[in-house]
Design an enzyme around this catalytic site. Structure first.
Site, PDB file in Angstrom:
ATOM      1  N   CYS A 118       0.823  -1.216   0.000  1.00 62.39           N
ATOM      2  CA  CYS A 118       0.000   0.000   0.000  1.00 62.39           C
ATOM      3  C   CYS A 118       0.861   1.271   0.000  1.00 62.39           C
ATOM      4  O   CYS A 118       1.537   1.559   0.985  1.00 62.39           O
ATOM      5  CB  CYS A 118      -0.920  -0.036   1.216  1.00 62.39           C
ATOM      6  SG  CYS A 118      -1.823   1.487   1.506  1.00 62.39           S
ATOM      7  N   CYS A 121      -0.124   3.858   2.680  1.00 62.13           N
ATOM      8  CA  CYS A 121       0.312   3.377   4.002  1.00 62.13           C
ATOM      9  C   CYS A 121       1.767   3.751   4.246  1.00 62.13           C
ATOM     10  O   CYS A 121       2.134   4.171   5.347  1.00 62.13           O
ATOM     11  CB  CYS A 121       0.145   1.864   4.109  1.00 62.13           C
ATOM     12  SG  CYS A 121      -1.555   1.289   3.960  1.00 62.13           S
TER      13      CYS A 121
END
Length: 194
Positions: A118, A121
């Site tokens: 991600c 993230c």
């Protein structure tokens, strides 16, 4: 480190640009053999085939192409967890124990649901580490949604995107942030835990 790879790539391109697709493979393999057998010779190849001199590059280049003279940049990798007040949850048992502490009211907590793949993230991870230092009484749990046995338990929480953060205080969930919204994250932390 990335810069060193581009230098090596340019050197190798120059070294082998005279080779054509019709060149026998034995000539190609003998051209590459010195690099494979003596990887430390790459720095001398760079020195001969580029604007850099050996004194500019010197011993800071080795086989793993690490160059400590480059300025440190903020990593785009998600933090490993476990340090800086962030607790890395690695198993279903650890997740259930952490959630029990948050729900019985004994511990104000933030659950940071993330994934290694991600991009957002990786962007927000340093912010979460910073906030965990700023709010030492709040335990931040980092949970990788792709981790082995955790995925079944997490599916019950309706996590539909990462990063997702759940905020617990007084035994109940008080808020949620979905996505890498740093402003919303900081405001909610201040509102709940100051």
């Amino acid at each position: 480190m990335k810069g060193n790879w581009s230098i090596v790539r340019k050197v190798l391109h120059r070294q082998f640009s005279t080779l054509r697709s019709s060149t026998p493979s034995s000539r190609l393999s003998t051209s590459i053999r010195p690099l494979v057998l003596a990887p430390n010779s790459i720095s001398s190849l760079i020195a001969r085939n580029s604007l850099f001199t050996a004194s500019n590059i010197g011993p800071s280049i080795d086989f793993n192409f690490s160059n400590t003279s480059l300025p440190h940049r903020r990593s785009l990798c998600s933090e490993a967890g476990g340090e800086n007040g962030v607790v890395l949850v690695k198993s279903e048992e650890e997740f259930i124990n952490a959630m029990s502490k948050a729900q019985d009211g004994s511990l104000p907590s933030v659950f940071y649901f993330t994934a290694a793949w991600c991009g957002p993230c990786r962007f927000i991870s340093p912010v979460i580490v910073e906030l965990s230092k700023q709010y030492p009484d709040v335990t931040t749990y980092k949970v990788d949604i792709d981790e082995g046995g955790i995925s079944n338990t997490i599916s019950k929480l309706n996590i539909t995107a990462v990063p997702t953060l759940h905020f617990f205080k007084g035994g109940s969930k008080k808020g949620e942030v979905v996505g890498a919204d740093v402003t919303k994250l900081k405001n909610l932390m201040e509102q709940l835990y100051k």
